[in-house]
Write an enzyme that holds these catalytic residues in place. Structure first.
Site, PDB file in Angstrom:
ATOM      1  N   LEU A  39      11.267 -43.660  19.858  1.00 21.25           N
ATOM      2  CA  LEU A  39      11.148 -42.218  20.075  1.00 21.25           C
ATOM      3  C   LEU A  39      10.321 -41.537  18.988  1.00 21.25           C
ATOM      4  O   LEU A  39      10.397 -41.890  17.820  1.00 21.25           O
ATOM      5  CB  LEU A  39      12.542 -41.588  20.130  1.00 21.25           C
ATOM      6  CG  LEU A  39      13.478 -42.173  21.195  1.00 21.25           C
ATOM      7  CD1 LEU A  39      14.807 -41.419  21.190  1.00 21.25           C
ATOM      8  CD2 LEU A  39      12.848 -42.141  22.576  1.00 21.25           C
ATOM      9  N   HIS A  43       9.174 -37.190  22.553  1.00 22.98           N
ATOM     10  CA  HIS A  43      10.428 -37.445  23.283  1.00 22.98           C
ATOM     11  C   HIS A  43      11.495 -36.416  22.891  1.00 22.98           C
ATOM     12  O   HIS A  43      12.235 -35.921  23.740  1.00 22.98           O
ATOM     13  CB  HIS A  43      10.981 -38.831  22.940  1.00 22.98           C
ATOM     14  CG  HIS A  43      10.127 -39.974  23.372  1.00 22.98           C
ATOM     15  ND1 HIS A  43       9.459 -40.772  22.479  1.00 22.98           N
ATOM     16  CD2 HIS A  43       9.848 -40.471  24.599  1.00 22.98           C
ATOM     17  CE1 HIS A  43       8.803 -41.704  23.122  1.00 22.98           C
ATOM     18  NE2 HIS A  43       9.002 -41.555  24.409  1.00 22.98           N
ATOM     19  N   GLN A 159       2.169 -40.487  36.123  1.00 25.80           N
ATOM     20  CA  GLN A 159       3.585 -40.847  36.269  1.00 25.80           C
ATOM     21  C   GLN A 159       4.411 -39.638  36.715  1.00 25.80           C
ATOM     22  O   GLN A 159       5.272 -39.749  37.592  1.00 25.80           O
ATOM     23  CB  GLN A 159       4.105 -41.381  34.927  1.00 25.80           C
ATOM     24  CG  GLN A 159       5.614 -41.518  34.847  1.00 25.80           C
ATOM     25  CD  GLN A 159       6.067 -42.176  33.556  1.00 25.80           C
ATOM     26  OE1 GLN A 159       5.915 -43.382  33.410  1.00 25.80           O
ATOM     27  NE2 GLN A 159       6.633 -41.421  32.629  1.00 25.80           N
ATOM     28  N   SER A 192       4.238 -43.747  21.766  1.00 24.98           N
ATOM     29  CA  SER A 192       4.855 -44.878  21.049  1.00 24.98           C
ATOM     30  C   SER A 192       3.787 -45.907  20.687  1.00 24.98           C
ATOM     31  O   SER A 192       3.915 -46.623  19.700  1.00 24.98           O
ATOM     32  CB  SER A 192       5.931 -45.533  21.909  1.00 24.98           C
ATOM     33  OG  SER A 192       6.864 -44.559  22.303  1.00 24.98           O
ATOM     34  N   ARG A 193       2.731 -45.978  21.479  1.00 26.08           N
ATOM     35  CA  ARG A 193       1.684 -46.991  21.233  1.00 26.08           C
ATOM     36  C   ARG A 193       0.786 -46.614  20.050  1.00 26.08           C
ATOM     37  O   ARG A 193       0.060 -47.474  19.562  1.00 26.08           O
ATOM     38  CB  ARG A 193       0.868 -47.228  22.499  1.00 26.08           C
ATOM     39  CG  ARG A 193       1.688 -47.941  23.570  1.00 26.08           C
ATOM     40  CD  ARG A 193       0.858 -48.459  24.726  1.00 26.08           C
ATOM     41  NE  ARG A 193       1.634 -49.357  25.557  1.00 26.08           N
ATOM     42  CZ  ARG A 193       2.293 -49.016  26.671  1.00 26.08           C
ATOM     43  NH1 ARG A 193       2.270 -47.759  27.072  1.00 26.08           N
ATOM     44  NH2 ARG A 193       2.978 -49.916  27.356  1.00 26.08           N
TER      45      ARG A 193
HETATM   46  O1  PAF Z   1       7.514 -42.761  30.354  1.00 28.57           O
HETATM   47  C1  PAF Z   1       8.281 -43.709  30.080  1.00 28.57           C
HETATM   48  O2  PAF Z   1       8.741 -43.864  28.955  1.00 28.57           O
HETATM   49  C2  PAF Z   1       8.669 -44.686  31.169  1.00 28.57           C
HETATM   50  O3  PAF Z   1       7.612 -44.933  32.030  1.00 28.57           O
HETATM   51  C3  PAF Z   1       9.924 -44.261  31.962  1.00 28.57           C
HETATM   52  C4  PAF Z   1       9.693 -42.957  32.715  1.00 28.57           C
HETATM   53  C5  PAF Z   1      11.089 -44.096  31.005  1.00 28.57           C
HETATM   54  C6  PAF Z   1      10.282 -45.333  32.982  1.00 28.57           C
HETATM   55  O4  PAF Z   1      10.542 -46.548  32.365  1.00 28.57           O
END
Ligand code: PAF
Length: 290
Positions: A39, A43, A159, A192-193
């Site tokens: 995190l 986040h 996403q 995170s990357r």
């Molecule tokens: O965005 C992320 O961290 C991931 O793709 C998620 C939404 C937790 C699904 O694993």
């Protein structure tokens, strides 16, 4: 002064549902943030938004194997649950759901959620199967937590649209809310990357948001879309990115390619620096790009 209660951690769907059922009996509104851990402030901003929108905030940590390709970073993806739990407690998260893999995918698990349309291009093309993995785990997490609202970062814009579509299509009653990308002072989107970047790569990585902002400004200023996108690609390659997967202007709702700013638009990019793949996106036809 009373000592603060430690934030509980549950690892089974049964325990998660028991806690949520208790909150519901008390009339509480429940908000959810799903994560893969490692995190950062981006986040934690989602959890803070969850606290604003609900009486109770749940965070989940699950490094979902289904969304990693064969040659991706599943094994080296950072895992730091104790530090993550402390950070969540620090922003007032009420519960952490951190299931083991066999709780999410027990023997015999055979169902896949696949969203057509918004997943078929961009990262969907660059990472085959990725969005099926995301859609499957997010459908499960939404069903497991049965929250009133779930907050997802705009950083992963494709996403976010995928999750909105699946919640609508599968009649999942949880409200899906997008939250603006959190950035470093120099403009690099938190991810995170970013932890994989060497100091030199980190210094160069800032060219990604800069090139995107320059392209957005040029398009808003009337430059032809293709030439603005090409200039952004060349700027990234010139700055030391090893490959540019895409720099694209898309309809903000459908992700269909667009060539004129005649509707809400999003500029999306993915590029590799060293062995790290970075993605970013900004709104284009607003006064302020974020
Ligand atoms: O965005 C992320 O961290 C991931 O793709 C998620 C939404 C937790 C699904 O694993």
């Amino acid at each position: 002064m009373e000592a603060a209660m430690p934030m509980p951690i549950v690892r089974t769907v049964r325990d998660l549902r028991a806690v949520v059922a208790g909150w519901r009996r008390a009339g509480d509104r429940v908000a959810l943030v799903t994560t893969m851990g490692a995190l950062h402030a981006g986040h934690l901003a989602l959890v803070e938004e969850a606290r604003r929108r609900g009486d109770r905030a749940i965070a989940t940590i699950f490094v979902n194997p289904l969304q990693f390709g064969a040659h991706e970073d599943l094994d080296r993806y950072p895992r730091q649950e104790a530090a993550d739990a402390a950070a969540l407690a620090g922003v007032g998260c009420d519960l952490l759901f951190a299931p083991p893999a066999d709780e999410m995918y027990p023997a015999g698990f055979a169902t896949q959620v696949s969203v057509a349309g918004v997943t078929e291009d961009l990262d969907g093309a660059a990472r085959p199967g990725h969005f099926d993995g995301v859609a499957t785990v997010v459908a499960k997490l939404l069903n497991q937590a049965q929250a009133d609202v779930a907050i997802f970062g705009e950083k992963d814009y494709q996403q976010l649209l995928t999750i909105r579509r699946l919640a609508r299509d599968l009649d999942i009653p949880t409200e899906i809310v997008g939250h603006p990308t959190v950035r470093e002072a120099d403009g690099l989107a938190l991810s995170s990357r970013n932890a994989y970047l060497s100091a030199d790569e980190r210094a160069r990585a800032v060219e990604l948001p800069r090139a995107m902002r320059a392209a957005a400004d040029a398009i808003r200023g009337g430059q032809e879309v293709d030439s603005a996108l090409l200039a952004a690609t060349q700027r990234l390659l010139g700055a030391g990115f090893s490959a540019v997967d895409y720099v694209e202007l898309r309809d903000a709702d459908t992700l269909a390619p667009i060539r004129r700013l005649d509707r809400p638009a999003r500029l999306l990019a993915a590029a590799r620096i060293g062995s790290t793949r970075l993605i970013d996106n900004i709104a284009v036809n607003q006064t302020l790009c974020r």
